[in-house]
Design a protein around this motif. Sequence first.
Motif, PDB file in Angstrom:
ATOM      1  N   CYS A  15       0.700  -1.170   0.051  1.00 41.30           N
ATOM      2  CA  CYS A  15       0.073   0.064   0.098  1.00 41.30           C
ATOM      3  C   CYS A  15       0.878   1.336   0.040  1.00 41.30           C
ATOM      4  N   PHE A  16       0.500   2.291  -0.654  1.00 39.41           N
ATOM      5  CA  PHE A  16       1.051   3.577  -0.592  1.00 39.41           C
ATOM      6  C   PHE A  16      -0.058   4.521   0.020  1.00 39.41           C
ATOM      7  N   ASP A  18      -3.491   5.281   1.359  1.00 38.19           N
ATOM      8  CA  ASP A  18      -4.682   4.591   1.134  1.00 38.19           C
ATOM      9  C   ASP A  18      -4.629   3.846  -0.128  1.00 38.19           C
ATOM     10  N   VAL A  19      -3.822   3.830  -1.036  1.00 36.69           N
ATOM     11  CA  VAL A  19      -3.792   3.061  -2.237  1.00 36.69           C
ATOM     12  C   VAL A  19      -3.281   1.832  -2.040  1.00 36.69           C
ATOM     13  N   VAL A  20      -3.898   1.013  -2.301  1.00 34.83           N
ATOM     14  CA  VAL A  20      -3.585  -0.581  -2.452  1.00 34.83           C
ATOM     15  C   VAL A  20      -2.944  -0.816  -3.844  1.00 34.83           C
ATOM     16  N   ALA A  21      -1.622  -0.859  -3.973  1.00 34.52           N
ATOM     17  CA  ALA A  21      -1.066  -0.896  -5.276  1.00 34.52           C
ATOM     18  C   ALA A  21      -1.057  -2.476  -5.463  1.00 34.52           C
ATOM     19  N   LEU A  22      -0.897  -3.200  -4.519  1.00 33.94           N
ATOM     20  CA  LEU A  22      -0.862  -4.606  -4.749  1.00 33.94           C
ATOM     21  C   LEU A  22      -1.706  -5.319  -3.577  1.00 33.94           C
ATOM     22  N   ASP A  23      -2.484  -6.347  -4.043  1.00 35.98           N
ATOM     23  CA  ASP A  23      -3.483  -6.967  -3.117  1.00 35.98           C
ATOM     24  C   ASP A  23      -3.608  -8.575  -3.120  1.00 35.98           C
TER      25      ASP A  23
END
Length: 313
Positions: A15-16, A18-23
Amino acid sequence: MDRPLAVRARGITKCFGDVVALDGVDLEVARGRIHGLVGPNGAGKTTLLGLLLGLAVADEGRLDILGVPIGRALTAPAGVAGFVDGPGLYPSLTARQNLAALAALGGRSAREAGVDDVLHEVGLTDVADDPARGYSLGMRQRLGLAAALLTEPRLLVLDEPSNGLDPAGKRQVHGVLGRLAANGTAVVLSSHRMDDLQALCSEVTVLATGRVAFSGPPPKLAAENGELDYRLITSDPEAARALALGTAGVRVVDGAAPRHDDAALVVRAHVPAVDELVVRLVGAGVALRELAPVVSPLEAAFLALTEQKETGG
Ligand SMILES: Nc1ncnc2c1ncn2[C@@H]1O[C@H](COP(=O)(O)OP(=O)(O)OP(=O)(O)O)[C@@H](O)[C@H]1O
Ligand SMILES: [Mg+2]
């Protein structure tokens, strides 16, 4: 299937803010294989490649590189080379000097490291003594690849390596990657070009908003298609249109052909229905001059997968 794995990732989350770049991403790349990452802008490709290079650490999940578990420390795993977001170069140095400096960092002379061979391999011999600051995008990509080759990596990680390459350069780089893989190096690369991936990769992983939407060989992805749009050129467009409208499972897609392309008919159908239409055209004395999918089956499958994922939220 029994080849040892160069990359084994399980449940990787990054995560960056609030952004979940990889989940929860899983990835397996065997040694000697070329694995492609594909996905829309912002899907997480560069983030994942950065983790493989040790440029960042995952928040969750387990990552093994060349059989070694990657811990929390930010260190480049041994045996790995490559770059994301363009290679780092000394702009005032020539290509040859850049590579010699890298070789020196590893305690080797330019000759010992094979700088000339590597320059030749990526097609930079003629401009090897020009300063890197004057290099075009494609030339910088080639120099970045040369720098990676210098370390004789067992895992090579490249972010959009075909970017900016002319057709000859692309063929050359593909040749280099193919030879590396044949010698047992694993290659993980990202691309927006499905034709590149099809030509190069034994496996592709499709990422959509940080999740794996597909992973497997390109032909399997292409086979995931439902209906496709096909463009037909016939000797009698009017008759062809009437026959298409009367064939079960075939829909005529109006407005899909370019305006200058009056003779073309675009239909949407599964393969058996297209077969039936062709049989009927020929039976009615209408000659078929061209028949092809409007976009490649691979591209269509990719679009279907990623659009679905994006609107499905
Ligand atoms: N350093 C960062 N700080 C904040 N957000 C980031 C950072 N790096 C990536 N992101 C975000 O993570 C998500 C994934 O980005 P990433 O660069 O991995 O996508 P990508 O698949 O490489 O896209 P592209 O095709 O445009 O190169 C995006 O939403 C992006 O804005
Ligand atoms: Mg990217």
